[in-house]
Design an enzyme around this catalytic site. Sequence first.
Site, short mmCIF file in Angstrom:
data_model
loop_
_atom_site.label_atom_id
_atom_site.label_comp_id
_atom_site.label_asym_id
_atom_site.label_seq_id
_atom_site.Cartn_x
_atom_site.Cartn_y
_atom_site.Cartn_z
N GLY A 85 46.85 34.23 43.28
CA GLY A 85 46.71 35.09 44.45
C GLY A 85 46.89 34.29 45.74
N MET A 126 38.25 32.49 36.71
CA MET A 126 36.90 32.01 36.39
C MET A 126 36.00 33.21 36.05
SD MET A 126 36.24 28.60 38.56
CE MET A 126 35.73 29.31 40.11
N ASP A 175 43.73 32.45 47.96
CA ASP A 175 43.49 31.00 47.86
C ASP A 175 44.83 30.30 48.12
OD1 ASP A 175 40.67 31.07 47.01
OD2 ASP A 175 41.52 32.16 45.33
N MET A 179 39.25 40.84 48.55
CA MET A 179 38.41 40.85 47.34
C MET A 179 38.15 39.42 46.87
SD MET A 179 39.49 44.03 45.05
CE MET A 179 39.43 45.67 45.78
N HIS A 214 42.04 40.25 40.61
CA HIS A 214 42.49 39.67 39.33
C HIS A 214 43.35 40.68 38.56
CE1 HIS A 214 38.52 37.46 39.87
NE2 HIS A 214 39.37 36.47 39.75
N GLN A 225 45.27 26.59 47.39
CA GLN A 225 45.35 26.39 45.94
C GLN A 225 46.76 26.71 45.44
OE1 GLN A 225 42.25 27.64 43.00
NE2 GLN A 225 43.52 29.43 42.70
#
Length: 279
Positions: free
Chosen positions: A146, A30, A149, A183, A37, A152
């Site tokens: 990652g 996002m 999460d 992070m 990331h 998720q």
Amino acid sequence: MKTIGKINRIIKERELLKSRNLTIGFVPTMGYLHNGHISLVRKAKSISDRVIVSIFINPIQFGKNEDLSKYPRSLESDKKKLDEEKVDILFYPSQNEMYKDRITKVSAIKHRPILCEKTRPDHFDGVLTVVAKLFNIISPDFAFFGEKDFQQLFLVTKMTKDLNFNLKIIPCPIVREKDKLAMSSRNVYLSSKERSEAPIIYNTLLYAKKLFVEGVEPKKIEEIAKKLIEENSSGKVDYIKIYDGKTLDEVSENSRDYRIFAAVWFGKTRLIDNIRVIK
Ligand code: PAF
């Protein structure tokens, strides 16, 4: 790096890559990219011939009380970072491009309302819907998520299997700041006091892990950890929970692989983290 906003254009690019037998690694984001990331991008680069990153702030995964308009954005610096990592394509669609006239959603029917689902009902339907769309649009060979999460990652992995997406989900380890705070794009919301207190989450998870390995009951550990955080910082615990790390079921004698999960509010910012325990 090519930046593409239209679905029909990225499908053409993807078909071109496939016709040349090149594998595609996909990193959905996002935006407001940080080193977490970038670690996904690097992993993607290491095992795929070409890498596509998407930046799409997905409105349908935000709850009514979560301020979508305030979600941090930094397109120009994101592009620069992705360019430096030699990403091949940035997919940057508009909301209209993704959701015009939509009447369908993807939903996990049997997922128990635990962890973030409890506090953020419908959040994961929003995530699964956008991820399913992105998988169909990009048609990657590998997709990178990652472990921060974790719920998720768990649900996306299940969806990929349940809906027979022809790709492999690659879980990637949590990346931490020097003081061990995980992070997150949301760390930017913390005041300097909250930021200095936030590493208590990981330190408490480490302590909870020690207790769990020593055989202390999960319920007891959850209570101790909550107390530790709330008595030593301004953080308010949303949950501290221990689950089977493979199934997200309650802790049982049959498992050896567990995760301890934490979600803590600092002011209006909710931070999550987790730690693996092999017993
Ligand atoms: O983890 C995220 O940034 C988002 O939930 C994702 C996977 C990009 C879907 O919008």
